[in-house]
Design a protein around this motif. Structure first.
Motif, PDB file in Angstrom:
ATOM      1  N   VAL A  52      10.810 -13.070  10.794  1.00 14.10           N
ATOM      2  CA  VAL A  52       9.249 -12.931  10.648  1.00 14.10           C
ATOM      3  C   VAL A  52       8.780 -13.992  11.700  1.00 14.10           C
ATOM      4  CG1 VAL A  52       7.506 -14.122   9.179  1.00 14.10           C
ATOM      5  CG2 VAL A  52       9.448 -12.795   8.104  1.00 14.10           C
ATOM      6  N   PHE A  53       7.693 -13.619  12.223  1.00 19.54           N
ATOM      7  CA  PHE A  53       7.177 -14.501  13.477  1.00 19.54           C
ATOM      8  C   PHE A  53       5.569 -14.788  12.710  1.00 19.54           C
ATOM      9  CE2 PHE A  53       4.913 -14.585  17.643  1.00 19.54           C
ATOM     10  CZ  PHE A  53       4.798 -15.733  17.590  1.00 19.54           C
ATOM     11  N   ILE A  54       5.407 -15.999  12.606  1.00 19.51           N
ATOM     12  CA  ILE A  54       3.724 -16.125  12.159  1.00 19.51           C
ATOM     13  C   ILE A  54       2.863 -16.338  13.313  1.00 19.51           C
ATOM     14  CG2 ILE A  54       2.489 -18.016  10.929  1.00 19.51           C
ATOM     15  CD1 ILE A  54       4.551 -16.808   9.043  1.00 19.51           C
ATOM     16  N   LYS A  55       2.048 -15.435  13.429  1.00 13.82           N
ATOM     17  CA  LYS A  55       0.847 -15.406  14.604  1.00 13.82           C
ATOM     18  C   LYS A  55      -0.190 -16.238  14.309  1.00 13.82           C
ATOM     19  CE  LYS A  55      -0.067 -11.788  16.767  1.00 13.82           C
ATOM     20  NZ  LYS A  55      -1.082 -10.610  16.974  1.00 13.82           N
ATOM     21  N   LYS A  56      -0.638 -16.531  13.121  1.00 10.15           N
ATOM     22  CA  LYS A  56      -1.713 -17.047  12.496  1.00 10.15           C
ATOM     23  C   LYS A  56      -1.643 -17.836  11.278  1.00 10.15           C
ATOM     24  CE  LYS A  56      -6.606 -16.421  11.239  1.00 10.15           C
ATOM     25  NZ  LYS A  56      -7.659 -15.505  10.983  1.00 10.15           N
ATOM     26  N   VAL A  70       6.356 -22.027   6.555  1.00  8.25           N
ATOM     27  CA  VAL A  70       6.496 -21.656   7.854  1.00  8.25           C
ATOM     28  C   VAL A  70       5.200 -21.713   8.728  1.00  8.25           C
ATOM     29  CG1 VAL A  70       7.379 -19.739   9.462  1.00  8.25           C
ATOM     30  CG2 VAL A  70       8.280 -20.008   7.287  1.00  8.25           C
ATOM     31  N   GLN A  71       5.203 -22.589   9.903  1.00  3.51           N
ATOM     32  CA  GLN A  71       3.985 -22.694  10.584  1.00  3.51           C
ATOM     33  C   GLN A  71       3.698 -21.944  11.736  1.00  3.51           C
ATOM     34  OE1 GLN A  71       4.762 -26.892  11.832  1.00  3.51           O
ATOM     35  NE2 GLN A  71       4.037 -27.578   9.966  1.00  3.51           N
ATOM     36  N   GLU A  72       2.391 -21.804  12.251  1.00  2.00           N
ATOM     37  CA  GLU A  72       1.993 -20.892  12.992  1.00  2.00           C
ATOM     38  C   GLU A  72       2.907 -20.953  14.322  1.00  2.00           C
ATOM     39  OE1 GLU A  72      -1.931 -20.303  15.886  1.00  2.00           O
ATOM     40  OE2 GLU A  72      -2.276 -20.339  13.748  1.00  2.00           O
ATOM     41  N   GLY A  73       3.272 -19.842  14.733  1.00  2.00           N
ATOM     42  CA  GLY A  73       4.123 -20.194  16.179  1.00  2.00           C
ATOM     43  C   GLY A  73       5.499 -20.199  15.851  1.00  2.00           C
ATOM     44  N   HIS A  74       5.834 -20.261  14.704  1.00  2.00           N
ATOM     45  CA  HIS A  74       7.524 -20.384  14.460  1.00  2.00           C
ATOM     46  C   HIS A  74       7.723 -19.108  13.516  1.00  2.00           C
ATOM     47  CE1 HIS A  74       7.891 -24.475  15.647  1.00  2.00           C
ATOM     48  NE2 HIS A  74       6.667 -24.612  15.303  1.00  2.00           N
ATOM     49  N   GLY A  75       9.184 -19.108  13.099  1.00  2.00           N
ATOM     50  CA  GLY A  75       9.526 -17.828  12.287  1.00  2.00           C
ATOM     51  C   GLY A  75      10.487 -18.155  11.286  1.00  2.00           C
ATOM     52  N   LEU A  76      10.971 -17.024  10.861  1.00  2.00           N
ATOM     53  CA  LEU A  76      12.243 -17.204   9.566  1.00  2.00           C
ATOM     54  C   LEU A  76      13.015 -16.202   9.676  1.00  2.00           C
ATOM     55  CD1 LEU A  76      12.459 -19.127   7.191  1.00  2.00           C
ATOM     56  CD2 LEU A  76      11.277 -17.364   5.829  1.00  2.00           C
ATOM     57  N   TYR A 127      18.673 -17.736   4.491  1.00  2.00           N
ATOM     58  CA  TYR A 127      17.719 -17.943   5.414  1.00  2.00           C
ATOM     59  C   TYR A 127      17.899 -18.952   6.381  1.00  2.00           C
ATOM     60  CZ  TYR A 127      16.178 -22.306   3.329  1.00  2.00           C
ATOM     61  OH  TYR A 127      15.983 -23.382   2.928  1.00  2.00           O
ATOM     62  N   LEU A 128      16.911 -18.715   7.593  1.00  2.00           N
ATOM     63  CA  LEU A 128      17.203 -19.809   8.679  1.00  2.00           C
ATOM     64  C   LEU A 128      15.527 -19.979   9.233  1.00  2.00           C
ATOM     65  CD1 LEU A 128      19.242 -21.484  10.394  1.00  2.00           C
ATOM     66  CD2 LEU A 128      19.111 -19.743  11.775  1.00  2.00           C
ATOM     67  N   TYR A 129      15.346 -21.243   9.194  1.00  2.00           N
ATOM     68  CA  TYR A 129      14.080 -21.433  10.039  1.00  2.00           C
ATOM     69  C   TYR A 129      14.213 -21.213  11.477  1.00  2.00           C
ATOM     70  CZ  TYR A 129       9.416 -23.629  10.702  1.00  2.00           C
ATOM     71  OH  TYR A 129       8.121 -24.155  10.959  1.00  2.00           O
ATOM     72  N   VAL A 130      13.306 -20.336  12.154  1.00  2.00           N
ATOM     73  CA  VAL A 130      13.280 -20.088  13.496  1.00  2.00           C
ATOM     74  C   VAL A 130      12.206 -20.842  14.106  1.00  2.00           C
ATOM     75  CG1 VAL A 130      13.260 -18.547  15.414  1.00  2.00           C
ATOM     76  CG2 VAL A 130      14.261 -17.896  13.123  1.00  2.00           C
ATOM     77  N   ASP A 131      12.727 -22.185  14.877  1.00  2.00           N
ATOM     78  CA  ASP A 131      11.853 -23.019  15.506  1.00  2.00           C
ATOM     79  C   ASP A 131      11.780 -22.707  16.966  1.00  2.00           C
ATOM     80  OD1 ASP A 131      10.649 -25.401  16.542  1.00  2.00           O
ATOM     81  OD2 ASP A 131      11.893 -26.765  15.564  1.00  2.00           O
ATOM     82  N   GLY A 137      15.582 -20.136  19.159  1.00  2.00           N
ATOM     83  CA  GLY A 137      14.107 -19.875  18.346  1.00  2.00           C
ATOM     84  C   GLY A 137      13.163 -19.178  19.182  1.00  2.00           C
ATOM     85  N   GLU A 138      13.029 -19.757  20.276  1.00  2.00           N
ATOM     86  CA  GLU A 138      11.999 -19.127  21.119  1.00  2.00           C
ATOM     87  C   GLU A 138      12.465 -17.657  21.671  1.00  2.00           C
ATOM     88  OE1 GLU A 138       9.596 -20.376  25.541  1.00  2.00           O
ATOM     89  OE2 GLU A 138      11.336 -21.232  24.922  1.00  2.00           O
TER      90      GLU A 138
END
Length: 296
Positions: A52-56, A70-76, A127-131, A137-138
């Motif tokens: 998942v990639f949070i766009k907004k 999960v904040q904008e610009g980050h993912g999961l 799961y894993l937080y994608v920073d 993560g990038e």
């Protein structure tokens, strides 16, 4: 705004969406959480791994027992077979890109047992937080965007380009050098929760007791309550109530059914009780919701 009905098999809780794009066993799509008919993405699971990639905005994901913002610009990353759901955080209008991939398509058959199987079977990696501030993560989040573009434009050999991006994503994930674990009790716990939720989804129109839910999970009533409190932050019967209300939203979209009929179809034996619970949950009456419904 179009309202979407996120479809989940009532018996297994498995998502019914076909995760296949063109001839490839993947799906990559953009979604706004609030557009779902329930107002959130309901509890479900699937065989595919999910990125998942949070766009907004921001989203709250529930994965097994954990809640993650999960904040904008980050993912999961969400592993295969894990129960999960998602909701918008603080009315942020969360929009995200979702990439679902069949595990067998991540790498070649020769590499699968070494680099895929241990990770999708690990009980300590639900799961894993994608920073995006981390290089790995990038790389993952950039690759998700690339895959979405490849699917949309379908230039020559785009399928090969997608497989290259998937290999890049998976390598970026596993370079974290996880100490992988497989604990059978965790697998059993997850399966028991799925069984109890499945039983509720199959019988929500009828009278349901705590004892019956516990029996479905082969647990005592007290242990059943602990499962629901720990994994869903509610009681078993509280979950039944919430599920009935959510099912009523689907029925209220139909023009040829009235509020009383909806109440009885989703398991209430009193229209007034249904209206009261609906108002507390949705902040309007069922009739008001019906009159203001948005038809796709």
């Amino acid at each position: 705004m179009q309202i979407k009905n996120f479809k989940v098999d009532q018996q297994s809780l498995k998502e019914q969406t076909k995760h296949q794009t063109v001839a490839l066993p993947i799906a990559c799509y953009e979604t706004e959480i609030k557009q779902n008919i329930h107002g959130y993405i309901p509890l479900h699971w699937h065989d595919e791994v999910q990125f998942v990639f949070i766009k907004k905005g921001e989203a709250i994901f529930q994965i097994n027992e954990d809640r993650i913002v999960v904040q904008e610009g980050h993912g999961l990353f969400i592993n295969s077979g894990c129960l999960h759901m998602a909701e918008d955080k603080d009315q942020s209008g969360c929009v995200y890109i979702c990439l679902n991939v069949a595990p067998h398509f991540l790498l070649s058959q020769e590499l699968y047992s070494t680099y895929v199987t241990p990770y999708i079977q690990a009980t300590n990696l639900p799961y894993l937080y994608v920073d995006t501030n981390e290089n790995w993560g990038e790389n993952i989040l950039d690759a998700i965007g690339e895959i979405k573009q490849l699917i949309e434009h379908q230039l020559a050999c785009f399928e090969i380009d997608i497989t290259m991006q998937l290999a890049n994503i998976w390598k970026s994930l596993i370079v974290n050098r996880f100490n992988l674990e497989y604990v059978q009790t965790e697998v059993v716990k997850n399966e028991r929760m799925k069984k109890m939720l499945s039983w509720i989804h199959l019988h929500y129109e009828r009278k349901i007791t705590l004892a019956a839910i516990a029996k479905a999970g082969e647990l005592s009533r007290s242990e059943c309550c602990r499962y629901f409190r720990r994994m869903l932050n509610t009681t078993p019967l509280g979950y039944v109530m919430d599920y009935r209300i959510q099912q009523s939203l689907v029925l209220l979209q139909q023009e040829d059914i009235n509020v009383t009929e909806v109440a009885y179809q989703v398991g209430f034996n009193s229209t007034s009780y249904f209206i009261d619970k609906f108002r507390k949950s949705i902040n309007m009456t069922p009739l008001a919701y019906k009159k203001n419904k948005i038809v796709p």
